[in-house]
Design a protein around this motif. Structure first.
Motif, PDB file in Angstrom:
ATOM      1  N   SER A 141       0.809  -1.216   0.000  1.00 51.97           N
ATOM      2  CA  SER A 141       0.000   0.000   0.000  1.00 51.97           C
ATOM      3  C   SER A 141       0.845   1.270   0.000  1.00 51.97           C
ATOM      4  O   SER A 141       0.313   2.367   0.176  1.00 51.97           O
ATOM      5  CB  SER A 141      -0.916   0.014   1.228  1.00 51.97           C
ATOM      6  N   CYS A 142       2.148   1.138  -0.218  1.00 50.88           N
ATOM      7  CA  CYS A 142       3.048   2.287  -0.067  1.00 50.88           C
ATOM      8  C   CYS A 142       3.292   3.052  -1.364  1.00 50.88           C
ATOM      9  O   CYS A 142       3.982   4.080  -1.354  1.00 50.88           O
ATOM     10  CB  CYS A 142       4.385   1.827   0.504  1.00 50.88           C
ATOM     11  N   ASP A 143       2.791   2.562  -2.484  1.00 55.26           N
ATOM     12  CA  ASP A 143       2.939   3.251  -3.770  1.00 55.26           C
ATOM     13  C   ASP A 143       4.395   3.605  -4.080  1.00 55.26           C
ATOM     14  O   ASP A 143       4.711   4.717  -4.528  1.00 55.26           O
ATOM     15  CB  ASP A 143       2.082   4.523  -3.805  1.00 55.26           C
ATOM     16  N   ASN A 145       6.786   4.118  -2.062  1.00 56.34           N
ATOM     17  CA  ASN A 145       7.413   4.977  -1.069  1.00 56.34           C
ATOM     18  C   ASN A 145       7.227   4.364   0.316  1.00 56.34           C
ATOM     19  O   ASN A 145       6.503   4.900   1.159  1.00 56.34           O
ATOM     20  CB  ASN A 145       6.796   6.384  -1.121  1.00 56.34           C
TER      21      ASN A 145
END
Length: 211
Positions: A141-143, A145
């Motif tokens: 879920s960190c895209d 990053n």
């Protein structure tokens, strides 16, 4: 502000990290209640979080034991052996990462210093870099990053940490580093001895010992 999750044990190093993070990030603390954890540590953690005005995520891990509580077979000449926990940081940082992802935290702040890394190999910068590499691969879920572990004290000795704590306004008098239960720091365990030596080099008394 970026969010940060601070590993807080109640000791001087983690307290310094908490106050360091509080100035830079929207900080939350996380603490671990392992087997036989001292009540003084728990009280110090709660008091530090209250003083810093941050909330604490409290995790019970009763199956995690220090070598001193593991029975025969885990002994060595160095006093630090008593506090050794197999795979401690792999477990604790993984649990912290779980919470960091749900909190949307960018940083996980650890309090390891140059002394820790010389004995506890899972406190070294190289080990932490490997964990960060795994986090980069695992956070869905960190895209691109992901949260990362940061070690603000990694290159500091205890004298430097004390000076930073003073600069940040850490309430040193409420920290707890001793490995013995009691009303006061014992002054004999390796943590006490390191603190006393470092404060002695600066030429001041450790306020936690004079309470």
């Amino acid at each position: 502000m970026d969010k940060a999750l601070v590993m807080l044990s109640g000791g001087l190093d983690s307290a310094t990290c908490l106050y360091w993070a509080r100035e830079k990030y929207d900080a939350t603390a996380i603490t671990f209640n392992y087997f036989g954890r001292l009540e003084n540590e728990k009280r110090a953690t709660a008091r530090l979080a209250e003083a810093a005005r941050v909330s604490v995520i409290e995790i019970d891990v009763p199956f995690v034991r220090e070598a001193a509580d593991a029975g025969d077979g885990f002994a060595g000449s160095d006093l630090k052996w008593a506090a050794y926990v197999p795979a401690r940081n792999m477990m604790f940082y993984s649990i912290a990462a779980h919470h960091a992802e749900y909190l949307g935290a960018k940083w996980i702040v650890g309090g390891h210093n140059v002394h820790d890394a010389s004995f506890f190999k899972d406190a070294s910068k190289g080990y932490i870099e490997k964990m960060n590499a795994l986090f980069r691969e695992s956070c869905l879920s960190c895209d691109g990053n992901p949260y990362q572990i940061v070690l603000p004290l990694a290159d500091m000795d205890r004298v430097q940490i004390i000076r930073l704590a003073q600069k940040l306004g850490v309430p040193i008098e409420i920290t707890w580093s001793c490995h013995a239960e009691g009303d006061r720091h014992c002054g004999r365990c390796y943590s006490c001895r390191q603190r006393l030596e470092a404060f002695g080099k600066i030429g001041i008394s450790d306020p936690a010992f004079s309470r």
